[in-house]
Design an enzyme around this catalytic site. Sequence first.
Site, mmCIF file in Angstrom:
data_model
loop_
_atom_site.group_PDB
_atom_site.id
_atom_site.type_symbol
_atom_site.label_atom_id
_atom_site.label_comp_id
_atom_site.label_asym_id
_atom_site.label_seq_id
_atom_site.Cartn_x
_atom_site.Cartn_y
_atom_site.Cartn_z
ATOM 1 N N THR A 1 49.619 56.503 31.910
ATOM 2 C CA THR A 1 49.684 55.824 30.613
ATOM 3 C C THR A 1 50.954 54.989 30.478
ATOM 4 O O THR A 1 51.995 55.326 31.076
ATOM 5 C CB THR A 1 49.644 56.889 29.490
ATOM 6 O OG1 THR A 1 50.006 56.283 28.254
ATOM 7 C CG2 THR A 1 50.615 58.039 29.747
ATOM 8 N N ASP A 2 50.875 53.955 29.645
ATOM 9 C CA ASP A 2 52.082 53.151 29.371
ATOM 10 C C ASP A 2 53.130 53.964 28.605
ATOM 11 O O ASP A 2 54.283 53.558 28.502
ATOM 12 C CB ASP A 2 51.735 51.864 28.616
ATOM 13 C CG ASP A 2 51.119 52.070 27.242
ATOM 14 O OD1 ASP A 2 50.858 53.232 26.852
ATOM 15 O OD2 ASP A 2 50.887 51.064 26.539
ATOM 16 N N GLU A 3 52.724 55.127 28.057
ATOM 17 C CA GLU A 3 53.679 55.934 27.274
ATOM 18 C C GLU A 3 54.788 56.519 28.138
ATOM 19 O O GLU A 3 55.793 56.988 27.617
ATOM 20 C CB GLU A 3 52.945 57.045 26.523
ATOM 21 C CG GLU A 3 51.898 56.496 25.591
ATOM 22 C CD GLU A 3 51.612 57.354 24.372
ATOM 23 O OE1 GLU A 3 52.252 58.401 24.205
ATOM 24 O OE2 GLU A 3 50.738 56.951 23.592
ATOM 25 N N TYR B 1 53.448 64.961 25.145
ATOM 26 C CA TYR B 1 52.331 64.393 25.917
ATOM 27 C C TYR B 1 52.843 63.471 27.026
ATOM 28 O O TYR B 1 52.502 63.635 28.210
ATOM 29 C CB TYR B 1 51.370 63.629 24.989
ATOM 30 C CG TYR B 1 50.468 62.654 25.721
ATOM 31 C CD1 TYR B 1 49.438 63.118 26.539
ATOM 32 C CD2 TYR B 1 50.664 61.266 25.621
ATOM 33 C CE1 TYR B 1 48.617 62.228 27.236
ATOM 34 C CE2 TYR B 1 49.853 60.377 26.311
ATOM 35 C CZ TYR B 1 48.830 60.849 27.114
ATOM 36 O OH TYR B 1 48.033 59.979 27.808
ATOM 37 N N LYS C 1 52.663 63.624 31.252
ATOM 38 C CA LYS C 1 52.060 62.567 32.084
ATOM 39 C C LYS C 1 53.092 62.027 33.084
ATOM 40 O O LYS C 1 52.764 61.737 34.237
ATOM 41 C CB LYS C 1 51.520 61.425 31.201
ATOM 42 C CG LYS C 1 50.352 61.803 30.302
ATOM 43 C CD LYS C 1 49.093 62.215 31.055
ATOM 44 C CE LYS C 1 48.420 61.067 31.750
ATOM 45 N NZ LYS C 1 47.141 61.520 32.387
HETATM 46 P P1 NAD Z 1 39.930 62.483 26.487
HETATM 47 O O1 NAD Z 1 40.777 63.475 25.763
HETATM 48 O O2 NAD Z 1 38.854 61.759 25.767
HETATM 49 O O3 NAD Z 1 39.235 63.157 27.762
HETATM 50 C C1 NAD Z 1 39.882 64.087 28.573
HETATM 51 C C2 NAD Z 1 38.797 64.808 29.372
HETATM 52 O O4 NAD Z 1 39.449 65.745 30.230
HETATM 53 C C3 NAD Z 1 37.827 65.619 28.508
HETATM 54 O O5 NAD Z 1 36.505 65.419 28.939
HETATM 55 C C4 NAD Z 1 38.251 67.060 28.737
HETATM 56 O O6 NAD Z 1 37.192 67.992 28.588
HETATM 57 C C5 NAD Z 1 38.763 66.995 30.163
HETATM 58 N N1 NAD Z 1 39.719 68.059 30.475
HETATM 59 C C6 NAD Z 1 40.790 68.457 29.746
HETATM 60 N N2 NAD Z 1 41.415 69.477 30.355
HETATM 61 C C7 NAD Z 1 40.739 69.718 31.505
HETATM 62 C C8 NAD Z 1 40.907 70.627 32.569
HETATM 63 N N3 NAD Z 1 41.911 71.523 32.564
HETATM 64 N N4 NAD Z 1 40.040 70.608 33.598
HETATM 65 C C9 NAD Z 1 39.017 69.705 33.607
HETATM 66 N N5 NAD Z 1 38.806 68.829 32.626
HETATM 67 C C10 NAD Z 1 39.654 68.824 31.593
HETATM 68 O O7 NAD Z 1 40.974 61.471 27.119
HETATM 69 P P2 NAD Z 1 40.832 59.917 27.430
HETATM 70 O O8 NAD Z 1 41.316 59.162 26.263
HETATM 71 O O9 NAD Z 1 39.513 59.654 28.002
HETATM 72 O O10 NAD Z 1 41.951 59.790 28.567
HETATM 73 C C11 NAD Z 1 41.609 59.983 29.939
HETATM 74 C C12 NAD Z 1 42.866 59.811 30.764
HETATM 75 O O11 NAD Z 1 43.424 58.532 30.540
HETATM 76 C C13 NAD Z 1 43.980 60.806 30.419
HETATM 77 O O12 NAD Z 1 44.598 61.191 31.614
HETATM 78 C C14 NAD Z 1 44.935 60.010 29.554
HETATM 79 O O13 NAD Z 1 46.245 60.487 29.672
HETATM 80 C C15 NAD Z 1 44.772 58.633 30.140
HETATM 81 N N6 NAD Z 1 45.004 57.485 29.234
HETATM 82 C C16 NAD Z 1 44.395 57.446 28.015
HETATM 83 C C17 NAD Z 1 44.582 56.311 27.212
HETATM 84 C C18 NAD Z 1 43.958 56.202 25.844
HETATM 85 O O14 NAD Z 1 44.345 55.321 25.087
HETATM 86 N N7 NAD Z 1 42.991 57.028 25.481
HETATM 87 C C19 NAD Z 1 45.384 55.246 27.665
HETATM 88 C C20 NAD Z 1 45.981 55.354 28.934
HETATM 89 C C21 NAD Z 1 45.764 56.473 29.717
HETATM 90 O O1 DAU Z 2 49.409 54.086 25.034
HETATM 91 C C1 DAU Z 2 48.449 54.852 25.701
HETATM 92 C C2 DAU Z 2 48.215 56.115 24.919
HETATM 93 O O2 DAU Z 2 47.536 55.721 23.744
HETATM 94 C C3 DAU Z 2 47.416 57.167 25.673
HETATM 95 O O3 DAU Z 2 48.156 57.593 26.788
HETATM 96 C C4 DAU Z 2 47.096 58.354 24.774
HETATM 97 O O4 DAU Z 2 46.240 59.252 25.455
HETATM 98 C C5 DAU Z 2 46.394 57.839 23.537
HETATM 99 O O5 DAU Z 2 46.194 58.907 22.629
HETATM 100 C C6 DAU Z 2 47.217 56.749 22.851
HETATM 101 O O6 DAU Z 2 48.438 57.315 22.269
HETATM 102 P P1 DAU Z 2 48.999 56.798 20.845
HETATM 103 O O7 DAU Z 2 49.848 57.842 20.277
HETATM 104 O O8 DAU Z 2 49.580 55.443 20.966
HETATM 105 O O9 DAU Z 2 47.577 56.652 20.065
HETATM 106 P P2 DAU Z 2 47.165 57.056 18.586
HETATM 107 O O10 DAU Z 2 45.796 56.503 18.374
HETATM 108 O O11 DAU Z 2 47.393 58.481 18.300
HETATM 109 O O12 DAU Z 2 48.193 56.210 17.709
HETATM 110 C C7 DAU Z 2 48.229 54.784 17.805
HETATM 111 C C8 DAU Z 2 49.212 54.248 16.758
HETATM 112 O O13 DAU Z 2 48.658 54.495 15.469
HETATM 113 C C9 DAU Z 2 50.570 54.915 16.768
HETATM 114 O O14 DAU Z 2 51.547 53.950 16.402
HETATM 115 C C10 DAU Z 2 50.476 55.962 15.678
HETATM 116 C C11 DAU Z 2 49.528 55.305 14.681
HETATM 117 N N1 DAU Z 2 48.677 56.247 13.924
HETATM 118 C C12 DAU Z 2 47.919 57.137 14.634
HETATM 119 C C13 DAU Z 2 47.094 58.029 13.997
HETATM 120 C C14 DAU Z 2 46.257 59.027 14.764
HETATM 121 C C15 DAU Z 2 48.610 56.196 12.550
HETATM 122 O O15 DAU Z 2 49.290 55.365 11.897
HETATM 123 N N2 DAU Z 2 47.800 57.083 11.913
HETATM 124 C C16 DAU Z 2 47.046 58.008 12.572
HETATM 125 O O16 DAU Z 2 46.345 58.794 11.908
#
Ligand code: NAD
Ligand code: DAU
Length: 345
Positions: A129-131, A153, A157
Site C-alpha cells: 500500500t501507499d500508506e 495497519y 504492511k
Molecule cells: P479486504 O479486507 O477486502 O480483503 C482481505 C481478504 O483477506 C478477505 O477476503 C479476508 O477474508 C482475507 N484474509 C484476512 N486474513 C486472512 C488470513 N489470515 N488468511 C487468509 N485470508 C485472510 O481487503 P482489500 O481492500 O481487498 O485489500 C487487499 C490487499 O490490498 C490488502 O493486502 C491491502 O493491504 C492491500 N491494499 C488495499 C487497498 C485499498 O484501498 N483497499 C489499497 C492498497 C493496497
Molecule cells: O491508501 C491505501 C489504503 O487505503 C489501503 O492500504 C487501506 O487498506 C485502505 O483501507 C485505505 O486506507 P485509508 O485509511 O486511506 O481509507 P479509508 O477509506 O478508511 O479513509 C479514506 C479517507 O477518508 C481518510 O482520509 C479518512 C477519511 N474518512 C474515512 C472514513 C472511514 C472519513 O472522513 N470518514 C470515514 O468514516
Amino acid sequence: MAEPRLRHLLVTGGAGFIGSAFVRQRLAQDAEINITVLDKLTYAGSEENLAEVARDPRLRFIRGDICDPATVEPLTREVDAIVNFAAESHVDRSLLDAGAFVQTDVYGTYVLLEAARHSRHQRFLQVSTDEVYGHVKDGRRREEDPLDPRSPYSSTKAGAEMLVRAYHISHGLPTLITRGSNTYGPYQFPEKIIPLFITNALQQVPLPIYGDGSAVRDYLYVDDHVNAIARVLWKGQPGTAYNVGGGTEVSGVKVADSVLQACGRPGSLKHFVKDRPGHDYRYALDIRRIRSMGWEPRVNFQDGMRLTVDWYRQNDAWWRKRKSADFWNYYQQNYRGLPANAIPD
Ligand code: NAD
Ligand code: DAU
C-alpha cells in the site's frame, strides 16, 4: 528478461474486495490460467464476491488461514506463483485492536514466504500500500524513498514488505511488491469511506467526515489496480517495488459531496466528527516506474464513482447483509459521539 510462464496462481485473500476483482479479471482475460484462492473468510471476505466465476472449472476455493503452515505448504507446491492479498485492511480497526493485523499481515506473510522458499516459484507478489510511506507533506513518493508508516495497519504492511525484501536478498526469492493507492469499486466492504458514504446516503443516515474533511487520498478504480498487479506479476523485475496510483487528490468533503450528488441526497447529511488519531493527511505517488511498463489508470474519479454508486444501488442485498449488528457495534465504537439518528432503525 523473459516473461514467466504462469499457469497456476495461488491467490491469498482472493475472496476480499481487490483479490476477488483480480480473480474475476484474470479468469476473464487469460484462457490458460488456473487459480487457487486461499481465504480465511473474515468479516471482510465472502465466497459471494466470487459468485460470478464460481462455476469456472479453472477456479478452486479453499477456506483457510495464511498463518497456518499445514494449510499453506501443500498448496504452494502446486502453483507457480503466489499473489498475496490476504490482510486485515482497515486503518480504523487497527486503531481499535492491532493484534489481528500483526498476525495476518506480518506473520501470515512470513508463513507464505517460508513456504515459497521450499517450492520453486517463479514469482511471489506482495500486494502492499501507499500508506507505507506515511503522510506525504509535499511532492510525490518514489519507490526508493524511505518507508515511514504511522498507523498500526501501515506498520504491519511495511513489516511484511521488509520480510519480502529480506527473502529476496537472503534466499533469492523472485519477489515483487505493489504499493497501491486508495482503491474503490464494486464489492468493497462498507467500512471504507466510499462504500460507507454511498450506503449511508442510500440509508439516509449521516456521512461521518473526519476532522475538517480536508485530508486527501489518491483514489484508484479497482479494475485499474488489478490490471497493474497483473502487469507487475508478468513483467516486473524481481526484487522491485512498484507504485500504483490513480493520480487524483480528492478530499473527504469532496468524496461526501460527490456521493450525495450521485445518490440525490441533501448536503445536510454531511456530519463532521472527531478526527482519526494520527490521521495521515496526504498520500501521493510517483508512478513513472509502472507507467514505463505501459500501465495507466483508465477510469477517472467521476466515472469510477458513477460505476460504483450504480453497483451499490443494484446490489442492495449484498451491502445490507454486511451492515449487520456486528457492523453497527464496530461503528459505535469507532465513531463516538454520533447523533442518535446516525444508525438506521
Ligand atoms: P479486504 O479486507 O477486502 O480483503 C482481505 C481478504 O483477506 C478477505 O477476503 C479476508 O477474508 C482475507 N484474509 C484476512 N486474513 C486472512 C488470513 N489470515 N488468511 C487468509 N485470508 C485472510 O481487503 P482489500 O481492500 O481487498 O485489500 C487487499 C490487499 O490490498 C490488502 O493486502 C491491502 O493491504 C492491500 N491494499 C488495499 C487497498 C485499498 O484501498 N483497499 C489499497 C492498497 C493496497
Ligand atoms: O491508501 C491505501 C489504503 O487505503 C489501503 O492500504 C487501506 O487498506 C485502505 O483501507 C485505505 O486506507 P485509508 O485509511 O486511506 O481509507 P479509508 O477509506 O478508511 O479513509 C479514506 C479517507 O477518508 C481518510 O482520509 C479518512 C477519511 N474518512 C474515512 C472514513 C472511514 C472519513 O472522513 N470518514 C470515514 O468514516
